[in-house]
Motif scaffolding. Sequence first.
Motif, PDB file in Angstrom:
ATOM      1  N   LEU A  48     -46.003 -44.880 -29.936  1.00 19.28           N
ATOM      2  CA  LEU A  48     -46.939 -44.109 -30.748  1.00 19.28           C
ATOM      3  C   LEU A  48     -48.205 -43.805 -29.957  1.00 19.28           C
ATOM      4  N   LYS A  49     -48.687 -44.773 -29.195  1.00 21.47           N
ATOM      5  CA  LYS A  49     -49.875 -44.562 -28.368  1.00 21.47           C
ATOM      6  C   LYS A  49     -49.654 -43.423 -27.377  1.00 21.47           C
ATOM      7  N   HIS A  50     -48.510 -43.416 -26.712  1.00 25.57           N
ATOM      8  CA  HIS A  50     -48.206 -42.339 -25.767  1.00 25.57           C
ATOM      9  C   HIS A  50     -48.072 -40.998 -26.492  1.00 25.57           C
ATOM     10  N   CYS A  51     -47.486 -41.015 -27.660  1.00 23.82           N
ATOM     11  CA  CYS A  51     -47.251 -39.787 -28.417  1.00 23.82           C
ATOM     12  C   CYS A  51     -48.565 -39.117 -28.836  1.00 23.82           C
ATOM     13  N   VAL A  52     -49.518 -39.872 -29.372  1.00 24.92           N
ATOM     14  CA  VAL A  52     -50.767 -39.272 -29.851  1.00 24.92           C
ATOM     15  C   VAL A  52     -51.607 -38.716 -28.707  1.00 24.92           C
ATOM     16  N   GLU A  53     -51.325 -39.127 -27.483  1.00 26.93           N
ATOM     17  CA  GLU A  53     -52.046 -38.607 -26.320  1.00 26.93           C
ATOM     18  C   GLU A  53     -51.568 -37.222 -25.909  1.00 26.93           C
ATOM     19  N   GLU A  54     -50.438 -36.781 -26.450  1.00 23.23           N
ATOM     20  CA  GLU A  54     -49.886 -35.456 -26.157  1.00 23.23           C
ATOM     21  C   GLU A  54     -50.497 -34.424 -27.110  1.00 23.23           C
ATOM     22  N   PRO A  55     -50.463 -33.142 -26.750  1.00 25.52           N
ATOM     23  CA  PRO A  55     -50.884 -32.110 -27.695  1.00 25.52           C
ATOM     24  C   PRO A  55     -49.958 -32.125 -28.921  1.00 25.52           C
ATOM     25  N   GLY A  56     -50.557 -32.140 -30.112  1.00 25.53           N
ATOM     26  CA  GLY A  56     -49.760 -32.239 -31.332  1.00 25.53           C
ATOM     27  C   GLY A  56     -49.245 -30.921 -31.859  1.00 25.53           C
ATOM     28  N   HIS A  57     -49.985 -29.845 -31.644  1.00 26.94           N
ATOM     29  CA  HIS A  57     -49.577 -28.512 -32.111  1.00 26.94           C
ATOM     30  C   HIS A  57     -49.219 -28.513 -33.597  1.00 26.94           C
ATOM     31  N   GLY A  58     -49.933 -29.295 -34.412  1.00 27.76           N
ATOM     32  CA  GLY A  58     -49.697 -29.311 -35.853  1.00 27.76           C
ATOM     33  C   GLY A  58     -48.469 -30.074 -36.293  1.00 27.76           C
ATOM     34  N   ARG A  59     -47.876 -30.830 -35.390  1.00 29.03           N
ATOM     35  CA  ARG A  59     -46.682 -31.603 -35.744  1.00 29.03           C
ATOM     36  C   ARG A  59     -47.058 -32.903 -36.463  1.00 29.03           C
ATOM     37  N   VAL A  60     -46.045 -33.568 -37.004  1.00 29.10           N
ATOM     38  CA  VAL A  60     -46.210 -34.831 -37.730  1.00 29.10           C
ATOM     39  C   VAL A  60     -45.379 -35.902 -37.031  1.00 29.10           C
ATOM     40  N   ILE A  61     -45.992 -37.033 -36.772  1.00 32.08           N
ATOM     41  CA  ILE A  61     -45.279 -38.162 -36.175  1.00 32.08           C
ATOM     42  C   ILE A  61     -44.736 -39.021 -37.313  1.00 32.08           C
ATOM     43  N   VAL A  62     -43.421 -39.228 -37.323  1.00 31.60           N
ATOM     44  CA  VAL A  62     -42.776 -40.069 -38.334  1.00 31.60           C
ATOM     45  C   VAL A  62     -42.297 -41.330 -37.626  1.00 31.60           C
ATOM     46  N   VAL A  63     -42.865 -42.464 -38.043  1.00 31.08           N
ATOM     47  CA  VAL A  63     -42.602 -43.746 -37.382  1.00 31.08           C
ATOM     48  C   VAL A  63     -41.830 -44.662 -38.321  1.00 31.08           C
ATOM     49  N   ASP A  64     -40.649 -45.083 -37.886  1.00 28.19           N
ATOM     50  CA  ASP A  64     -39.911 -46.095 -38.640  1.00 28.19           C
ATOM     51  C   ASP A  64     -40.186 -47.447 -38.005  1.00 28.19           C
ATOM     52  N   GLY A  65     -41.088 -48.174 -38.621  1.00 30.74           N
ATOM     53  CA  GLY A  65     -41.423 -49.522 -38.166  1.00 30.74           C
ATOM     54  C   GLY A  65     -40.615 -50.576 -38.887  1.00 30.74           C
ATOM     55  N   GLY A  66     -39.522 -50.160 -39.527  1.00 33.87           N
ATOM     56  CA  GLY A  66     -38.661 -51.112 -40.216  1.00 33.87           C
ATOM     57  C   GLY A  66     -39.280 -51.718 -41.462  1.00 33.87           C
ATOM     58  N   GLY A  67     -40.395 -51.143 -41.914  1.00 29.21           N
ATOM     59  CA  GLY A  67     -41.047 -51.664 -43.106  1.00 29.21           C
ATOM     60  C   GLY A  67     -41.845 -52.934 -42.869  1.00 29.21           C
ATOM     61  N   SER A  68     -42.037 -53.305 -41.614  1.00 29.84           N
ATOM     62  CA  SER A  68     -42.762 -54.542 -41.319  1.00 29.84           C
ATOM     63  C   SER A  68     -44.210 -54.452 -41.791  1.00 29.84           C
ATOM     64  N   ARG A  69     -44.663 -55.520 -42.394  1.00 37.39           N
ATOM     65  CA  ARG A  69     -46.052 -55.627 -42.853  1.00 37.39           C
ATOM     66  C   ARG A  69     -46.802 -56.711 -42.074  1.00 37.39           C
ATOM     67  N   HIS A  70     -46.255 -57.080 -40.912  1.00 38.74           N
ATOM     68  CA  HIS A  70     -46.847 -58.159 -40.120  1.00 38.74           C
ATOM     69  C   HIS A  70     -47.802 -57.687 -39.037  1.00 38.74           C
ATOM     70  N   ARG A  71     -47.615 -56.454 -38.521  1.00 39.27           N
ATOM     71  CA  ARG A  71     -48.464 -55.921 -37.453  1.00 39.27           C
ATOM     72  C   ARG A  71     -48.683 -54.436 -37.700  1.00 39.27           C
ATOM     73  N   ALA A  72     -49.927 -54.023 -37.612  1.00 40.30           N
ATOM     74  CA  ALA A  72     -50.283 -52.625 -37.848  1.00 40.30           C
ATOM     75  C   ALA A  72     -49.843 -51.753 -36.675  1.00 40.30           C
TER      76      ALA A  72
END
Length: 137
Positions: A48-72
């Motif tokens: 995710l860190k590498h992704c947000v450093e790229e030009p977004g061009h209005g796109r949406v990042i969808v992250v499947d973190g497996g529903g974990s609530r242990h680490r942000a």
Amino acid sequence: MTTISTPDLSDAAPEVDVIELPLKNFGQITQFGGQAVTIVCHEDNSLLKHCVEEPGHGRVIVVDGGGSRHRALLGDMLAAKAAANGWAGVVINGVIRDVDEVGRIALGVQALGSHPVKSEKRGVGQRDIDLHMGGVV
């Protein structure tokens, strides 16, 4: 962007699948959309860190973190970088941190909740693959 009610969209297109997750809005932008960029990771936001450093061009990042609530997986610094680089938003099957700061950033952010513990940085995960998240692909 035209304001579209999600229930109205669902009524107009009942064949469209809806993610069955209790997502909450955290970003300053509460309605957003765009082409999806996908990431699968578990308690590690390196991709995710590498992704947000790229030009977004209005796109949406969808992250499947497996529903974990242990680490942000997202905090104020990554949210600010995403907004500065033109991403429309981030949808996370997991949690974020720095919610007050994220709420002041011009970015759409949806997640399951919040947790103050930062993610690990092991560089593991996958990007740009089909996600199976919240009952949809």
